[in-house]
Design an enzyme around this catalytic site. Sequence first.
Site, short mmCIF file in Angstrom:
data_model
loop_
_atom_site.label_atom_id
_atom_site.label_comp_id
_atom_site.label_asym_id
_atom_site.label_seq_id
_atom_site.Cartn_x
_atom_site.Cartn_y
_atom_site.Cartn_z
N PHE A 1 -40.20 -15.90 -11.78
CA PHE A 1 -39.03 -15.35 -12.48
C PHE A 1 -39.19 -15.34 -13.99
O PHE A 1 -38.45 -14.65 -14.69
CB PHE A 1 -37.77 -16.18 -12.14
CG PHE A 1 -37.72 -17.51 -12.85
CD1 PHE A 1 -37.27 -17.59 -14.17
CD2 PHE A 1 -38.16 -18.67 -12.24
CE1 PHE A 1 -37.25 -18.81 -14.84
CE2 PHE A 1 -38.15 -19.89 -12.90
CZ PHE A 1 -37.68 -19.96 -14.21
N LYS B 1 -44.38 -8.06 -5.07
CA LYS B 1 -43.16 -8.70 -4.59
C LYS B 1 -42.59 -9.43 -5.80
O LYS B 1 -43.06 -10.50 -6.18
CB LYS B 1 -43.45 -9.71 -3.47
CG LYS B 1 -42.16 -10.24 -2.85
CD LYS B 1 -42.32 -11.56 -2.13
CE LYS B 1 -42.19 -12.76 -3.02
NZ LYS B 1 -40.92 -12.90 -3.76
N SER C 1 -44.99 -21.80 -9.02
CA SER C 1 -45.09 -23.26 -9.07
C SER C 1 -46.34 -23.74 -8.32
O SER C 1 -46.85 -23.05 -7.42
CB SER C 1 -43.84 -23.88 -8.46
OG SER C 1 -43.72 -23.44 -7.12
N CYS D 1 -45.18 -21.12 -18.72
CA CYS D 1 -46.24 -22.00 -18.22
C CYS D 1 -47.09 -22.54 -19.36
O CYS D 1 -47.87 -23.46 -19.16
CB CYS D 1 -47.11 -21.26 -17.23
SG CYS D 1 -48.02 -19.92 -18.00
N GLU E 1 -43.67 -31.28 -14.17
CA GLU E 1 -43.23 -30.08 -14.87
C GLU E 1 -41.70 -30.01 -14.83
O GLU E 1 -41.11 -29.97 -13.75
CB GLU E 1 -43.82 -28.83 -14.21
CG GLU E 1 -43.42 -27.56 -14.93
CD GLU E 1 -44.04 -26.30 -14.31
OE1 GLU E 1 -44.06 -26.18 -13.08
OE2 GLU E 1 -44.50 -25.44 -15.10
#
Length: 505
Positions: A162, A186, A239, A294, A395
């Site tokens: 996202f 996707k 993730s 990230c 994280e």
Amino acid sequence: MSGNGSILESISPDTPLANLIGGEEVPSQATETVAVTNPATGATIATVPLSTPAEVDAALAAAQAAYLEWRKVPAVNRARYLFRLHRLIEENFEDLSRLCTLENGKTLEESRGEVIRTLENVEMAAGIPSLQMGDFAADIAAGFDETMIREPLGVFAQIAPFNFPSMVPWWFAPYALATGNSYVIKPSPQAPLSQMELARLVLEAGFPPGVLTILHGGTEVGEALCAHPQVQGVSFVGSTPVARSVYAAASANGKRAQCQGGAKNFLVVLPDAVMDAAVSNMMGSIFGCAGERCLAGSNIIAVGEAYEPLKERLVATTEAIALGDGLDPATGMGPVISREAQERIVGYVDGAEAEGATVIVDGRGATVEGHPDGYWVGPTLLEGVTMDMKIAREEVFGPAVNLIRMDTLYEAIAAIEASEFGNAASIYTSHGGAAREFAQRVDIGNVGVNVGVAAPMAFFPFSGRRASFFGDLHGQGGNAVQFFTDAKVVITRWPECTDGREPWD
Ligand code: NAD
């Protein structure tokens, strides 16, 4: 998705988004849906269908049919489609940026930055006639020549996160298309709109129907893509637990896979750093995109005497950040993606306090006037954090940053290498030798020297190691061209020509 005008004009929260299959908008028969919300207001702006297995089959069949024709188009012509697409992205730049802010929450400036990165990958891939060139050796033996050509393989798929709704799938898509494959994206069900808008521009640029597919869905569609016989390879960004499982599933099914996972990035500040410049630079890394990137720095290591001057500046600069709606030009930091993310981030800060850390700038409970239902977490700084605490190891993916004290550069390097993740690390220093030692020693994919967001340009691979990357060939640049092509070797021998005779006699 067809015609002129942003998809914003055609979507409504009451009608699930259509898939793009074979160049057509195809309404989904799915009974399960997910709401896309504007994180600044909490309002539902669209509804994502979780596509059915039959829709996955139909999408892949159309993509395969398109591939069989697309692979015959010469590379120079495929490049021209990318030129047209580039122009259209530039013409729709502001619409794309606003859409990205609406669905993700980041500031308009940050959205513009990611659309620029999208463009840069289109630019890079437009060099495909030379990027896809093979190799040739004459006379490998008497009368023999050998050629290597790079061929497309078929249908490739992308499973997207996202946090960069526009850019991330375009670390891969331009190369997949340029090399003659067809591509299925996707999008994240939390932020699918930018990809729909880009797909609309792909059609407008004249790409043949079916070479780009948009298939909406969540876990099940992702899993189906990793298992489907029609898919040659999967690019995943998200993730670490999902990256690991996508890599395992795709590989077990004989597919190529490149899976970028989560991160826990360190910013190391030496006492000789130019402190004002370092703090101003690290702000983009720690609080840019509300920490949902990230490459976000989230463990700041102050070495020795760097601690006090760094802390003083960090606190002042953090307190000055204006939290707000990303569409408001006065906003310095937008909301996080969802209520769930907000609760998770606050939970990490609560947990760190319980473990003995001190919250020196507290963004928990932050509010924004006129936006009572937005997903707000203000910029948050903690000190007294040690490397055994959960917040230092895991994280958080939000605007909560740890200030950690260490005695030496080597202690910092050891902490970085003890981390599960290996995405990015930066050093701030004026000492060339220290910078060189750091850059060469750390076992990390993307390294910054006085640069807090070490984001590789499109012509370099987007790297990452350990639990931050599963695979070998990375996204972007030459690595992407290799991922999306296979080497074919042709060895040739013709009857020898003899003096005095025509060769065909
Ligand atoms: P996520 O892992 O929750 O979801 C990513 C995608 O995977 C979504 O499209 C989701 O629908 C799909 N998915 C979920 N379960 C699946 C399964 N079992 N099989 C197949 N697909 C599945 O990630 P997110 O919350 O959207 O994104 C945030 C994460 O992405 C962070 O951890 C961040 O560090 C990471 N990220 C990494 C990079 C990088 O370059 N390393 C870049 C951007 C984001």
